[in-house]
Design an enzyme around this catalytic site. Sequence first.
Site, short mmCIF file in Angstrom:
data_model
loop_
_atom_site.label_atom_id
_atom_site.label_comp_id
_atom_site.label_asym_id
_atom_site.label_seq_id
_atom_site.Cartn_x
_atom_site.Cartn_y
_atom_site.Cartn_z
N TYR A 159 0.85 -1.21 0.00
CA TYR A 159 0.00 0.00 0.00
C TYR A 159 0.89 1.26 0.00
CZ TYR A 159 -4.44 2.45 0.58
OH TYR A 159 -5.54 3.24 0.39
N LYS A 166 -3.07 8.54 2.66
CA LYS A 166 -4.31 8.38 3.45
C LYS A 166 -4.13 8.98 4.86
CE LYS A 166 -7.09 6.33 0.51
NZ LYS A 166 -8.06 7.19 -0.21
P1 NAP Z 1 -12.12 3.81 -8.38
O1 NAP Z 1 -13.42 3.33 -8.86
O2 NAP Z 1 -10.94 3.62 -9.28
O3 NAP Z 1 -12.26 5.34 -7.94
C1 NAP Z 1 -11.17 6.23 -7.87
C2 NAP Z 1 -11.61 7.49 -8.55
O4 NAP Z 1 -10.64 8.54 -8.43
C3 NAP Z 1 -11.84 7.28 -10.06
O5 NAP Z 1 -13.11 7.78 -10.40
C4 NAP Z 1 -10.74 8.12 -10.67
O6 NAP Z 1 -11.03 8.61 -11.95
C5 NAP Z 1 -10.69 9.25 -9.65
N1 NAP Z 1 -9.56 10.14 -9.88
C6 NAP Z 1 -8.23 9.84 -9.89
N2 NAP Z 1 -7.52 10.94 -10.18
C7 NAP Z 1 -8.41 11.96 -10.36
C8 NAP Z 1 -8.30 13.34 -10.67
N3 NAP Z 1 -7.11 13.93 -10.87
N4 NAP Z 1 -9.43 14.08 -10.78
C9 NAP Z 1 -10.64 13.52 -10.59
N5 NAP Z 1 -10.82 12.21 -10.29
C10 NAP Z 1 -9.71 11.45 -10.18
O7 NAP Z 1 -11.71 3.08 -7.00
P2 NAP Z 1 -12.39 3.06 -5.56
O8 NAP Z 1 -11.79 1.90 -4.86
O9 NAP Z 1 -13.85 3.19 -5.66
O10 NAP Z 1 -11.76 4.36 -4.87
C11 NAP Z 1 -12.55 5.40 -4.29
C12 NAP Z 1 -11.94 5.86 -2.98
O11 NAP Z 1 -12.10 4.81 -2.03
C13 NAP Z 1 -10.44 6.14 -3.05
O12 NAP Z 1 -10.14 7.23 -2.21
C14 NAP Z 1 -9.86 4.87 -2.46
O13 NAP Z 1 -8.56 5.05 -1.93
C15 NAP Z 1 -10.89 4.62 -1.37
N6 NAP Z 1 -10.85 3.27 -0.80
C16 NAP Z 1 -10.94 2.18 -1.59
C17 NAP Z 1 -10.88 0.92 -1.01
C18 NAP Z 1 -10.95 -0.32 -1.88
O14 NAP Z 1 -10.53 -1.38 -1.40
N7 NAP Z 1 -11.44 -0.23 -3.09
C19 NAP Z 1 -10.76 0.77 0.39
C20 NAP Z 1 -10.69 1.91 1.18
C21 NAP Z 1 -10.73 3.16 0.58
P3 NAP Z 1 -10.30 7.89 -13.23
O15 NAP Z 1 -10.72 6.47 -13.22
O16 NAP Z 1 -10.79 8.69 -14.38
O17 NAP Z 1 -8.82 8.03 -13.00
#
Ligand code: NAP
Length: 263
Positions: A159, A166
């Site tokens: 990570y 984070k």
């Molecule tokens: P995800 O579907 O890939 O979402 C991440 C989002 O961030 C995407 O829509 C991406 O857009 C966007 N993004 C990245 N750079 C950007 C920018 N410069 N401007 C605007 N948007 C941008 O994955 P997710 O897992 O749902 O992640 C959402 C949040 O949850 C994140 O903060 C992640 O760290 C957190 N989280 C996830 C998990 C897990 O296991 N999945 C666990 C805990 C926390 P593009 O695709 O266009 O780049």
Amino acid sequence: MPSLLEGKTALILGVANRWSLAFAIAQAFVREKAQLIVTYQGDRQKETVEELAKELGAQPISCDVTRDDQLTALTKVLADQGTVLNAMVHSIAFANREDLSRPFVETPREGFSLAQDVSAYSLLAVARATKPLMAPPDRGGGSITTLTYLGSTRVVENYNVMGVAKASLEATMRYLASDLGPSNIRVNAISAGAVKTASARGVRGLSEMIEGAARLAPLRRKTEPAEVADTAVFLASDLGRGVTGNVLFVDAGIQIMGFTRPE
Ligand code: NAP
């Protein structure tokens, strides 16, 4: 049961596809009768997000959170159409894939700064851009929710640079909660258990991590996106009116566990 978000308008950032946590959150907000605006980063996601927005009955707007001009444009579009926001959900993170697999000590300056900019500073930038649009204090103010992960305070293999981002995101959440509290704007983070999404797939060994966590967690199962989404509903709703500056864990309880003998 009455709809928890009826009469409320929410801005959700970070819908990339159907597997995004932001999409699960958007679905739950629609179920609770919120009006939605969703943003996406740019042309690459335009078609997909416009389709999903149609399905949700949401207004799609393009906004790269690393671009101040695009954040200013977002504020202007929403202000010009008279939008009053009751909630904002920040579900955005990014780090170079190489920085999630090389030894942490080898992280280059650019990769460290990029992860901080997109994944932590953007919360502050979006909070500033949306503050003028939030409902006044006597009309309920607003709720800002971000998504974080246990890797902020514990070492989680691979990570790396995202764990540090984070930690910074969670500290940013607390300082914003203090700054914006007098305007009745609450700021919280949901620490979600690992879920297979496009971003999470960048972490090597994700599947093993999810399976291992499901075996060890008090609830003996993995985290479902809908559980994360329902907590986001709670925070955006009037039920969450006394909650600010918190990290709420929605992870089947894995965060409490120390060493256990394998079953
Ligand atoms: P995800 O579907 O890939 O979402 C991440 C989002 O961030 C995407 O829509 C991406 O857009 C966007 N993004 C990245 N750079 C950007 C920018 N410069 N401007 C605007 N948007 C941008 O994955 P997710 O897992 O749902 O992640 C959402 C949040 O949850 C994140 O903060 C992640 O760290 C957190 N989280 C996830 C998990 C897990 O296991 N999945 C666990 C805990 C926390 P593009 O695709 O266009 O780049």
